[in-house]
Design an enzyme around this catalytic site. Structure first.
Site, PDB file in Angstrom:
ATOM      1  N   VAL A 130      23.700  38.013  31.256  1.00 39.26           N
ATOM      2  CA  VAL A 130      24.916  38.374  32.109  1.00 39.26           C
ATOM      3  C   VAL A 130      24.195  39.872  32.816  1.00 39.26           C
ATOM      4  O   VAL A 130      23.564  40.697  32.296  1.00 39.26           O
ATOM      5  CB  VAL A 130      26.068  38.678  31.425  1.00 39.26           C
ATOM      6  CG1 VAL A 130      27.057  39.551  32.314  1.00 39.26           C
ATOM      7  CG2 VAL A 130      26.607  37.545  30.914  1.00 39.26           C
ATOM      8  N   HIS A 155      35.758  32.660  39.177  1.00 35.56           N
ATOM      9  CA  HIS A 155      36.944  32.919  39.699  1.00 35.56           C
ATOM     10  C   HIS A 155      38.018  32.783  39.087  1.00 35.56           C
ATOM     11  O   HIS A 155      38.556  31.806  38.425  1.00 35.56           O
ATOM     12  CB  HIS A 155      37.040  31.929  40.897  1.00 35.56           C
ATOM     13  CG  HIS A 155      38.415  32.061  41.786  1.00 35.56           C
ATOM     14  ND1 HIS A 155      38.390  33.262  42.633  1.00 35.56           N
ATOM     15  CD2 HIS A 155      39.287  31.251  42.399  1.00 35.56           C
ATOM     16  CE1 HIS A 155      39.543  33.282  43.127  1.00 35.56           C
ATOM     17  NE2 HIS A 155      40.088  32.051  43.485  1.00 35.56           N
ATOM     18  N   SER A 197      43.530  35.056  42.867  1.00 30.50           N
ATOM     19  CA  SER A 197      43.282  34.567  44.230  1.00 30.50           C
ATOM     20  C   SER A 197      44.312  34.754  45.233  1.00 30.50           C
ATOM     21  O   SER A 197      44.636  35.864  45.612  1.00 30.50           O
ATOM     22  CB  SER A 197      43.202  32.957  43.703  1.00 30.50           C
ATOM     23  OG  SER A 197      42.493  32.352  44.851  1.00 30.50           O
ATOM     24  N   ASP A 246      32.146  35.841  40.772  1.00 29.58           N
ATOM     25  CA  ASP A 246      33.221  34.881  41.419  1.00 29.58           C
ATOM     26  C   ASP A 246      32.507  34.407  42.743  1.00 29.58           C
ATOM     27  O   ASP A 246      32.074  35.243  43.558  1.00 29.58           O
ATOM     28  CB  ASP A 246      34.192  35.873  42.005  1.00 29.58           C
ATOM     29  CG  ASP A 246      35.470  34.962  42.488  1.00 29.58           C
ATOM     30  OD1 ASP A 246      35.346  34.183  42.984  1.00 29.58           O
ATOM     31  OD2 ASP A 246      36.592  35.526  42.332  1.00 29.58           O
TER      32      ASP A 246
END
Length: 596
Positions: free
Chosen positions: A310, A501, A233, A453
């Protein structure tokens, strides 16, 4: 007199480079080669070596450096004495030996953690009269693995990340963390404090690295033989900033989900805020996020040959939320026209209204309702309560316009974007694609990003990596394939299907990244930090990483599935045989090799 701040530069980072003279290696152990000692050596003078002694010493030192997993025995200096260490622009406020056992880090909510005995050093760096960069360095009293690992921050920083330091310490690292020059996670500190913005942007991490290495060298009487920076991040932004601005600070860098195009990323936050709140009917409630996710998976889940909840590469997914629009009045199982338009804007990302140019990528479909995704970052559990709204409004109100009454509805994606870039872009953005100096230093860089994310659009990691490749091609007139190979010699990107994230999400998302729970095996196959370490120290580049999905995301409940992470542009492809929940039945291949 040479300051301790420059100890690393004046005496050399003993084992940090690819090429380093045996003379320097021997002198770092206290041997006088050539009849003199280095100017700043703290080792006692030794007699000149005979030819036979020199040869034996060479064998000893080279064996010591190259021995895999070697561990230094103990500290060479009393911990408490470090408080008197002279460091330019720095005051050390604490040097305390912490015995093995429970340790409670500072903080009202901190809980005791079991740690080995370590030397805890704290200090404050003041490179300007308006700076106050707090940092800490923790060093194992015994069992040091010879390495230094600095931890990256998150959000607007404002705190030393003790949990990350504790984890590194248990692994045998000397470790450091900084608050980036301010206290608290709200950027009101930036108003009328341009030097603090610079501290946050890049200076705090760099100065902490220099001071930490000097402290480590003084404590152990030798420098760390390798140095690493680990972040996700904002920590990922800091990681790329180090590679770009200070290429000799670290030998290995891991950059997870980097917020490196900071000003444009935060403009994207405002874009999503406008998309969902400008018109009250545009807001997408939590109860309808599952509609989007189910629709996206129905359209795209099977594109990779495995229907597993997914989407391997969402770039192939051309899902249109209009397919979910209500045929009549608003109902619980469909989206209104206004909600469809809001979703389209979130997927598309912001554009300059005058030029049509993309400002920042949009977000990918397939995990909208996953825990910690859209309801946390984009839409919020109620209108106006998302993380993106907090970060976007705070950044532009405090750092750019310095006006606490700033209204997100007034943001102009042309003129205000230019203002933000000109005012703080050069300080906060780590988007320079020229990494030649970092490569020349011998540095290795691993970057990763989750495809699900919803904080930082994952496509930006690919965009930056592609810019690095193009820059490498332009610098040497290479072919595209040769430029990719030259980039992969020191820099590899891993995209993680289903990961949110920095971690979490619908897919296998545990592989030793920053802020993640521990991988089931701490080795170069399962742990990205160990893979980076192996690359730096043994020249073995990671060809694949095994990611793990725990049952209910809890390690105590066992492993649900594993997945193969591949260096971009490769991706995992199921062989068509065996259990598709097992990474052993996947291979890394380039898109198109299988006809897709």
């Amino acid at each position: 007199m040479t300051s301790s701040r420059h100890l690393k530069k004046s005496t050399g980072r003993f084992y940090g480079g690819k090429k380093i003279s045996l003379k320097i290696l021997l002198e770092s152990e206290g041997f006088a080669v050539g009849g003199h000692m280095k100017a700043n050596s703290s080792f006692p003078r030794s007699p000149r070596l005979s030819a036979w002694e020199f040869a034996v010493s060479v064998i000893f030192v080279v064996s010591w450096v190259c021995l895999p997993g070697f561990r230094l025995a103990a500290a060479e200096r009393p911990c408490e004495s470090l408080v008197s260490l002279r460091l330019r622009s720095t005051t050390l406020t604490l040097a305390k030996l912490q015995p093995a056992g429970p340790f409670t880090p500072p903080g009202a909510r901190a809980k005791p953690v079991a740690l080995p005995a370590f030397c805890r050093v704290a200090g404050v760096i003041k490179p300007t009269t308006d700076s106050a960069i707090h940092f800490e360095v923790w060093m194992p009293v015994s069992g040091w693995n010879g390495r230094f690992q600095q931890e990256g921050n998150a959000g607007f920083a404002g705190a030393i990340l003790y949990p990350l330091m504790a984890h590194a310490l248990r692994q045998g690292y000397a470790t450091a963390s900084t608050d980036d020059g301010h206290t608290g996670g709200h950027p009101t500190w930036a108003i009328n404090h341009p030097e603090k913005v610079i501290d946050f942007g890049y200076r705090a991490v760099h100065d902490t690295a220099e001071d930490s290495e000097a402290i480590i060298a003084s404590f152990y009487n030798r420098s760390a033989f390798r140095s690493y920076f680990i972040g996700c991040s904002d920590g990922g932004r800091e990681a790329l900033m180090e590679a770009q601005r200070f290429p000799s600070d670290f030998d290995g860098i891991m950059a997870g989900a980097p917020a490196n195009d900071w000003t444009h990323l935060f403009a994207g936050f405002v874009w999503n805020e406008q998309a969902t709140l400008d018109n009250p009917s545009s807001y997408i409630p939590v109860s309808k996020l599952a509609i989007l996710q189910v629709g996206a998976l129905a359209a795209c889940d099977a594109l990779d040959g495995v229907k597993d909840g997914v989407i391997e590469d969402p770039r192939r997914c051309h899902f249109d939320p209009a397919e979910l629009q209500c045929k009549g009045p608003d109902q619980s199982g469909c989206l209104t026209a206004a909600q469809v338009e809001a979703a389209r804007k979130i997927y598309a990302g912001p554009r300059n209204p005058r030029t049509g140019r993309q400002i920042f990528p949009g977000y990918e479909p397939g995990a909208e309702a996953a825990q910690g995704d859209w309801s946390t970052w984009i839409t919020g559990k109620t209108p106006g309560k998302s993380y993106q709204i907090f970060f976007g409004n705070s950044f532009f109100a405090d750092m750019v316009f310095q006006n606490s009454g700033w209204d997100f509805r007034t943001f102009n994606f042309d003129s205000d974007m230019r203002l933000a870039d000109s005012k703080v872009g050069s300080i906060l953005n780590s988007t320079n694609p020229d990494l030649a100096a970092f490569k020349a230093h011998g540095g290795k860089l691993i970057q990763y990003h989750g495809w699900a994310d919803s904080a930082i659009a994952p496509l930006e990691s690919i965009n930056y990596y592609d810019r690095v490749i193009r820059t490498a091609r332009g610098q040497s007139s290479r072919s595209p394939q040769a430029a990719l190979r030259a980039t992969q010699d020191f820099y590899r990107l891993f995209m993680v299907p289903g990961m949110g994230h920095c971690g979490g999400g619908t897919g296998p998302t545990t592989f030793g990244g920053a802020f993640q729970v521990q991988a089931p095996q701490v080795d170069a196959k399962h742990d990205m930090i160990k893979a980076l370490q192996q690359w730096v120290e043994h020249g073995v580049a990671p060809k694949e990483i095994i990611a793990t999905k725990y049952v209910n995301n809890k390690p105590t409940k066992g492993i649900a599935r594993t997945w193969l992470l591949c260096p971009y542009p490769q991706e995992a492809k199921w062989t068509g045989k065996g259990n598709p929940q097992d990474e052993a039945n996947y291979v890394c291949t380039l898109p198109g090799k299988d006809g897709k």
